[in-house]
Motif scaffolding. Structure first.
Motif, short mmCIF file in Angstrom:
data_model
loop_
_atom_site.label_atom_id
_atom_site.label_comp_id
_atom_site.label_asym_id
_atom_site.label_seq_id
_atom_site.Cartn_x
_atom_site.Cartn_y
_atom_site.Cartn_z
N LYS A 153 -1.32 -6.36 -1.73
CA LYS A 153 -0.18 -7.17 -2.14
C LYS A 153 -0.30 -8.55 -1.51
CE LYS A 153 4.86 -6.92 -2.50
NZ LYS A 153 6.07 -6.15 -2.13
N GLU A 163 -4.81 -4.73 7.48
CA GLU A 163 -3.48 -4.42 8.03
C GLU A 163 -3.23 -5.18 9.32
OE1 GLU A 163 -2.49 0.02 6.27
OE2 GLU A 163 -3.42 -0.14 8.27
N GLU A 192 -0.16 -5.79 3.03
CA GLU A 192 0.28 -4.49 2.53
C GLU A 192 -0.74 -4.02 1.49
OE1 GLU A 192 4.45 -4.14 1.40
OE2 GLU A 192 4.76 -6.15 2.25
#
Length: 408
Positions: A280, A329, A334
């Motif tokens: 994302k 991460e 995400e």
């Protein structure tokens, strides 16, 4: 003098029975009027006593740190053992045969241990033996630097040795013996009705190999394509001449079909052991650059890249998935991780100019309830990503959909 180079991989020389079959191929070439040069890999795969991976494990189990120079010396021994045993097998058949290491064969490299590049080949020693009627057995995967340091050629090194020697010796053919009878419309272990492609251009073959067909290493294929070295992909267990890979003019002389002229799709290749990331972006365009830079700086290659306004999808090797997850991460991305996956590629010609291929692919897979995770296309390939559990069924379905069983 008509020279032929024949390369035998680890699975072609790891038992006495297979070595005798390999020796008979060399004898056959000799009796056909060729002067044969054999290039051999180490015998067997990991676990076999003289396989390269076994030798590496032997040392690393004893010593955690092994410098690259010593490692190359160690790794070169597997092919030398194989070459000596193959030479004795030929002599048992009553043939004159002599063994040479890579450096004795005149293969001169740079000094990059573990992944050396061949700079030149001095063919005098090989030619002198051939002129005396010997079959020359060369230890593949190795050479030496200008100052005499033993080097190895990296992954697919024996294929590279064979193609480079074929180029330097102006060989009629370089035969690559593998566990299939040639380059096929699909892997015959998955699609029993798959057909051999008797002739392919360098471009056609390179695309099939790049998309996952493991018949010759892509580095060696690229050398053959650049310098127009004629290749034949063959099997020890078949009397045929396999698949000839050459230029269009040579194919015409051999009376072989150019599949890319009359078929949209002529082969299906695959790569398994992959993982898909869906990352994302939170609407930030600069996230694209940051993400790709992070992975590039860690030496991680990615494939099947699809960019959307709020998400990026791409694929990495499954073994690197958790590392990639940790890297992204840590920077606050995400993501969704899906694995194991497999990439299936339809290989053909002029895909962009022939409408309906994608629609036919999607229709066939959906009718078989196979989920498509991602797609990509180019002028000569259309690829889709599926769950690994669906891979074999997907290949079989697509082989039927595009009627590749009708190729002859």
């Amino acid at each position: 003098m008509k020279i032929i180079v024949q390369k035998f991989g680890g699975t072609s020389v790891h038992t006495p029975e297979l070595r005798e079959k390999a020796a008979l191929k060399l004898k056959e070439a000799y009796e056909e009027g060729y002067s044969p040069v054999a290039v051999v890999s180490a015998m067997g795969r990991a676990g076999a006593p003289y396989a390269t991976d076994t030798l590496i494990s032997l040392a690393k189990n004893e010593y955690e740190h092994l410098d690259s120079r010593n490692l190359d010396i160690l790794m070169s021994t597997g092919e030398i053992i194989s070459a000596v045993i193959m030479t004795q097998t030929l002599r048992k058949l009553g043939l004159k045969a002599v063994v040479v290491t890579g450096w004795q064969a005149g293969i001169i490299t740079d000094d990059r241990f573990g992944d050396a590049t061949i700079k030149r080949v001095d063919t005098k020693k090989i030619l002198s033996y051939l002129e005396k009627g010997y079959i020359v057995v060369v230890a593949g995967f190795q050479g030496a630097s200008e100052d005499g340091e033993i080097t190895t050629l990296g992954r697919g090194g024996s294929d590279t040795s064979a193609v480079i020697l074929g180029l330097a010796l102006e060989a009629e053919y370089v035969d690559i013996f593998t566990d299939v009878i040639g380059v096929m419309t699909a892997d015959p272990r998955i699609v029993p009705e798959a057909h051999i492609l008797e002739g392919l251009t360098y471009t056609e073959a390179a695309e099939i190999i790049q998309q996952g067909a493991k018949v010759i290493h892509d580095k060696a294929m690229n050398i053959a394509r650049e310098y127009r070295v004629p290749l034949r992909v063959r099997s020890l267990n078949d009397e045929g001449k396999g698949t000839l890979i050459c230029d269009i003019r040579s194919m015409s002389k051999e009376g072989l079909r150019l599949f890319s002229q009359d078929r949209t799709v002529y082969s299906i290749a695959f790569r398994k052991g992959l993982a898909q990331f869906r990352v994302k972006l939170n609407g930030k365009k600069e996230d694209n650059l940051l993400m790709f830079q992070l992975l590039a700086n860690k030496g991680i290659s990615i494939d099947l890249i699809n960019l959307f306004p709020d998400i990026v999808a791409f694929v990495v090797e499954e073994g690197k998935a958790l590392r990639v997850k940790e890297i992204l991460e840590k920077e606050g991305f995400e993501l969704t991780l899906i694995y194991p996956c497999a990439k299936i590629s339809l290989v053909g010609s002029g895909m962009a100019d022939r409408p309906g291929v994608v629609a036919d692919m999607v229709e066939a897979l959906r009718e078989s309830k196979i989920e498509i995770l991602q797609t990509s296309d180019s002028h000569v390939t259309i690829s889709c990503l599926v769950h690994a559990a669906d891979m074999e069924k997907a290949i079989q379905v697509l082989h039927r959909k595009f009627q590749l069983e009708d190729i002859c």
